[in-house]
Design an enzyme around this catalytic site. Structure first.
Site, PDB file in Angstrom:
ATOM      1  N   SER A 199      41.709  27.149  38.066  1.00 15.68           N
ATOM      2  CA  SER A 199      40.843  27.740  37.045  1.00 15.68           C
ATOM      3  C   SER A 199      41.687  28.059  35.813  1.00 15.68           C
ATOM      4  CB  SER A 199      40.127  28.978  37.601  1.00 15.68           C
ATOM      5  OG  SER A 199      39.166  29.456  36.682  1.00 15.68           O
ATOM      6  N   THR A 200      41.764  29.318  35.401  1.00 16.96           N
ATOM      7  CA  THR A 200      42.516  29.674  34.198  1.00 16.96           C
ATOM      8  C   THR A 200      43.972  29.230  34.297  1.00 16.96           C
ATOM      9  OG1 THR A 200      41.124  31.651  34.054  1.00 16.96           O
ATOM     10  CG2 THR A 200      43.056  31.571  32.624  1.00 16.96           C
ATOM     11  N   ASP A 207      37.859  31.763  44.254  1.00 12.07           N
ATOM     12  CA  ASP A 207      37.371  30.440  44.635  1.00 12.07           C
ATOM     13  C   ASP A 207      38.462  29.651  45.354  1.00 12.07           C
ATOM     14  OD1 ASP A 207      35.632  28.268  44.834  1.00 12.07           O
ATOM     15  OD2 ASP A 207      36.340  27.414  42.940  1.00 12.07           O
ATOM     16  N   HIS A 260      37.645  24.621  36.977  1.00 11.93           N
ATOM     17  CA  HIS A 260      36.479  25.272  36.372  1.00 11.93           C
ATOM     18  C   HIS A 260      36.415  24.944  34.882  1.00 11.93           C
ATOM     19  CE1 HIS A 260      36.948  28.475  39.767  1.00 11.93           C
ATOM     20  NE2 HIS A 260      36.384  27.372  40.201  1.00 11.93           N
ATOM     21  N   MET A 302      41.583  32.674  37.973  1.00  8.04           N
ATOM     22  CA  MET A 302      40.980  33.989  38.167  1.00  8.04           C
ATOM     23  C   MET A 302      39.914  33.900  39.250  1.00  8.04           C
ATOM     24  SD  MET A 302      41.418  36.980  36.857  1.00  8.04           S
ATOM     25  CE  MET A 302      40.674  38.606  36.999  1.00  8.04           C
TER      26      MET A 302
END
Length: 343
Positions: A166-167, A286, A193, A283
């Site tokens: 993600s991030t 997941d 994401h 973050m």
């Protein structure tokens, strides 16, 4: 707790005002300066020392990418890009993430509805995360040239590597995927994401430099060794029983679609112990449940370490769930994947 000092950089006076008002209405942030172009922004970073910069892509004098390169080279400050939802905008944004932007926000059209409310939730959510990222100034990374031509993939994959991020993920994925060998005897499934259009831009950019083939996943295509399939924005990537790609718009899981957990659970049900699960920076939580299932099935599981993660939340969740055989710095993950797939 002191509010995060923010510098807002945009050539649109209306957008500067909207972004400034959103931040200043939240006690966690305080806009200390605004800038109308990159030259102005660099001067104000020196003067005001912000803890976060929001940076428009298209600006006069010094555009967003050129400004970002100077920020990455000279200052220890996280940057969020504001991008348009166009194909060109997505390509530039993915390049910005590779250069060193922490995250990006898609700008709504100024003539469409309530721009402020549309922008508010994603801006504040992503800004709160980005402000936690510790960045270090240094040389601007450059996408390396492709050293060997890709070979057509023809062999069905007996093993699968499933990666969730993600991030901070685009840079981490670049480090991992570009280090995998051309003869990798496994397919790679990736959930990053990102919204639609941006996942294809990410796949296309990485494919230009990778030894393996990297593409956005398509419904029904066979899962082949030596190919990395990136889940399209807004679709879960799953594996059908006949070893083909299945894309669904089932409800988000833990607020995200695509979901790394959905991808990993599906892949584990088909490939079992012939799986390697990997959780990179990001973050949230997941992927943790997916990693647990891969390990339960007898597969191998890797997590990125805290020191090299932009945000350690996703790896931490997997580690705390007992789903990490190895916790590795980013630069060692590709070698670990290659070794595990060669067994």
């Amino acid at each position: 707790m002191e509010p995060v000092k923010v510098l807002v950089v945009d050539d649109s006076a209306l957008m500067r005002r909207i972004v400034k008002d959103i931040f200043n209405a939240d006690p966690r942030f305080k806009v200390v300066a605004i800038a109308r172009d990159g030259v102005d922004a660099l001067e104000k970073i020196i003067k005001f020392q912000p803890g976060l910069v929001t940076l428009d892509v298209e600006m006069p004098r010094l555009n967003g990418l050129a400004t970002l390169k100077e920020i990455v080279r000279r200052f220890d400050v996280p940057v969020i890009m504001l991008s348009s939802l166009t194909q060109q905008g997505s390509q530039v944004t993915v390049e910005a993430l590779s250069i060193g932007a922490v995250d990006f926000i898609t700008k709504p059209e100024l003539h469409h509805g309530n721009v402020k409310e549309t922008l508010k939730e994603q801006l504040l959510t992503k800004a709160a995360v980005a402000a936690q990222v510790k960045v270090q100034s240094g040389p601007v990374p450059v996408l390396p040239p492709k050293l060997v031509p890709q070979k057509p993939a023809v062999r069905s994959a007996a093993k699968v590597v499933a990666i969730g991020a993600s991030t901070g993920g685009p840079r981490a994925l670049e480090a991992v995927l570009l280090s995998l060998p051309q003869n990798l005897p496994a397919a790679v499934l990736v959930t990053q994401h990102m919204p639609p259009k941006f996942t294809k831009a990410l796949a296309d950019r990485l494919n230009k430099a990778a030894a393996i083939r990297i593409k956005e996943a398509e419904e029904g295509e066979p899962i082949l060794a030596g190919v990395a399939y990136i889940a399209p924005g807004n679709f879960h990537l799953e594996v059908a029983s006949d070893h083909t790609v299945r894309l669904t718009q089932d409800p988000p899981v833990q607020h995200v679609r695509p979901s790394a957990t959905v991808m990993m659970l599906s892949a584990a049900s088909v490939y079992g112990k012939q799986m390697v699960g990997v959780i990179l920076t990001g973050m949230g939580k997941d992927g943790a449940d997916g990693m647990v299932e891969i390990k339960r099935q007898g597969g191998s599981v890797l997590a990125q370490d805290e020191a090299t993660s932009a945000i350690f939340s996703m790896p931490r969740a997997a580690i705390q769930a007992g789903a990490a055989d190895q916790v590795l710095p980013l630069e060692k993950i590709a070698a670990a994947i290659t070794s595990l797939c060669g067994r």
